[in-house]
Design an enzyme around this catalytic site. Sequence first.
Site, PDB file in Angstrom:
ATOM      1  N   ASP A 178       8.472   5.880   0.693  1.00 56.12           N
ATOM      2  CA  ASP A 178       8.149   4.737   1.546  1.00 56.12           C
ATOM      3  C   ASP A 178       9.258   4.532   2.569  1.00 56.12           C
ATOM      4  O   ASP A 178      10.377   5.026   2.410  1.00 56.12           O
ATOM      5  CB  ASP A 178       7.974   3.484   0.684  1.00 56.12           C
ATOM      6  CG  ASP A 178       7.045   2.451   1.329  1.00 56.12           C
ATOM      7  OD1 ASP A 178       6.735   2.583   2.524  1.00 56.12           O
ATOM      8  OD2 ASP A 178       6.635   1.511   0.628  1.00 56.12           O
ATOM      9  N   ASP A 224      -1.441  -0.630   3.916  1.00 54.49           N
ATOM     10  CA  ASP A 224      -1.268  -1.487   2.742  1.00 54.49           C
ATOM     11  C   ASP A 224      -2.478  -2.382   2.516  1.00 54.49           C
ATOM     12  O   ASP A 224      -2.580  -3.043   1.477  1.00 54.49           O
ATOM     13  CB  ASP A 224      -0.022  -2.371   2.914  1.00 54.49           C
ATOM     14  CG  ASP A 224       1.275  -1.588   2.783  1.00 54.49           C
ATOM     15  OD1 ASP A 224       1.234  -0.473   2.219  1.00 54.49           O
ATOM     16  OD2 ASP A 224       2.320  -2.078   3.246  1.00 54.49           O
TER      17      ASP A 224
END
Length: 677
Positions: free
Chosen positions: A427, A494
């Site tokens: 990430d 997301d």
Amino acid sequence: MTWTVPLATTSYTVALDPSSRWAELVAWGPHGVEDGPSVFTNAGDVHFITEADAAPVEYAPLGLRPFFGADVAVRGGSWWRFDSASSDADLRLTFVDELTGLRAVLCYRPVPGTDVLTRWAEFSNDGSSTLEFDRLGSAGVCVPTVGGARLTYLTGQWSQEFTRQSVVLPAGGFRMESRFGVPGHAHVPWLAVQDAVGGPAYGVSLEWPGSWEISADVEPSGLTRIRAGRLPSPGPVLLEPGASLTTPAVALASSVDGLSGLASVWHDYDRVLAGSRWRRPRPVLYNSWEATGFDVRSTHQLDLAKRAADLGVELFVVDDGWFTGRDDDTGGLGDWTPAESSFGDFVDSVRELGLEFGLWVEPEAVSPKSRLYAEHPDWVYRIDGRPLTLIRNQLLLDLGRPEVVSFVKSTLDALLAAYPISYLKWDMNRPPTERGRPGAPFADLDAEHVAGYLAVLDHLRAQHPHVTIEACAGGGGRTDLATVARTDVVWPSDNTGPLDRLAIQDGFLLMHAPHLMSSWVTDAQGVFDPRPRSLRFRFVTAMAGVLGIGADLSRWTSAQHTEAASLVALYKSIRPVIHHGVAQVIHGPTEPTAAKQYTSEDGNTVVVLAWNTGTLTGAPLVPGRSSRVRLDVVSEASYVDSAGNHYSGAHLKHAGLPFDWTADHDADVVILRRELR
């Protein structure tokens, strides 16, 4: 002098202009299109502009094309002439500027088995003075758009990535960029161009995970000129005497079948970039983030793992919160030691359930409260005398420093050696702000960070080839071709709300293949379209790529568990077709029935995923007719579905596959087998 670069079904032809000052495009399209008068040639006189401004110039320095823009800008300008050419594996055209000493090589490389051509430029400074680059494009390319240009691009923001946009540009310019140090959420470095009325599609996609720019200008001559390249940030980029530099590659693609055909070309290229890895099955995963957040306790995680295993999940991924100091988002980053001393036993327990084990990391970030920052405060980007800006309560490590790259490599090596990890979710949740390195005021920081990032990924690929790597950057902030070439799946957003996600995935599949698209089933509402949808709708949406589950399974009913297990089994049965076949968006997410078609490599299996996104017909209470989805199948063939219903190919192609939606039935999977004679 003329050169033709052959591709799978298309070709790209360039020639030297009579003055030997530039290369120009002669033809781009299906094989043989170069045999005849060029559609790019200027047939008229020029007024108030130069010959170069009206020509389909392949790569223009500042000075050569003074009125309609440059691909590379060296301070003071540059006027070069042709020097030499070579055409072995790559076509290489060399130009020189005798006054400044700049040598430029325009490079063309066909990608075997595809209709993709990659282009880049290589520069060297043969002079005695430092050269300063304010623009550093990879290529310029022209598209014939006599009626104006239809531009298709992907835009949005965090939680709304890959929104498909289209604009018709009769004249003037279009520009998009990212100064985030990553491709970013607002735009992606990809663009498709057609004539205003549609027709053949031409595309560019930049292989660069740093700051970038793409522009398109509709010129009076009836051409649309596209420029793509890295964005010098901070600039300028300096080239010392005797030094050299190379621009990122930009991939060019074309298809006579419009956007759908162009998407297939990009899908083919994704598979070539992955090599043999794209054939490796992407496991059905469970990620515990939405169930637990930062509250990562082995007993709770193991309970979720058991529930996931019962559903047929193949991989369990522990997200953020597993390491020391990570009780919330204010600490821990950089100190990659498990918070629980029994972490290894927990991992073993997960694997005893028949699950592979995966872990979340954010290697480029550091928390100010961490031990790493206390020991190495000089490892972050900073400007002397200026305050540091926190984003998400963290700072960004300077991957242009060799010692930082060594630290990241050794940290990941240690984790992968200590635990049987088969999946790594990388990430990146903050862009650079104070982009400085004390003591190196003229460093090319963006390029150096990219080089460090790619070096770590290359290291992981070489040293840990069994590990599946997922690329994530606060959602879909880093989905460029350079990243895709080194990873196995990417995280588009997301936002896992069902209707929002359907729109995100529609845009994603224009740019990338389904085997890259990680998608979760969760209980989240949409951020932009919160209308409720069934569990089946959520599963069918996630089946469009790489299926994952991120819901809190402890809150699901037994009926939901049973339904989920059957849908996981269904997905596994069609996974080879989804990942390895030809994927097409048949109806987009704004249509009442959205649909995607996947056709197996041998053409004998067709999988259709369909969703009800709009209102119902009112049937059977009032008259109504089935929704229809026209498929791209062989008209002369016959097909049968899993229920034994028979269809002619002509019926499926022209009348369409019927769907009858109800309040309880809002998504479907149809598997059609071609009947062999």
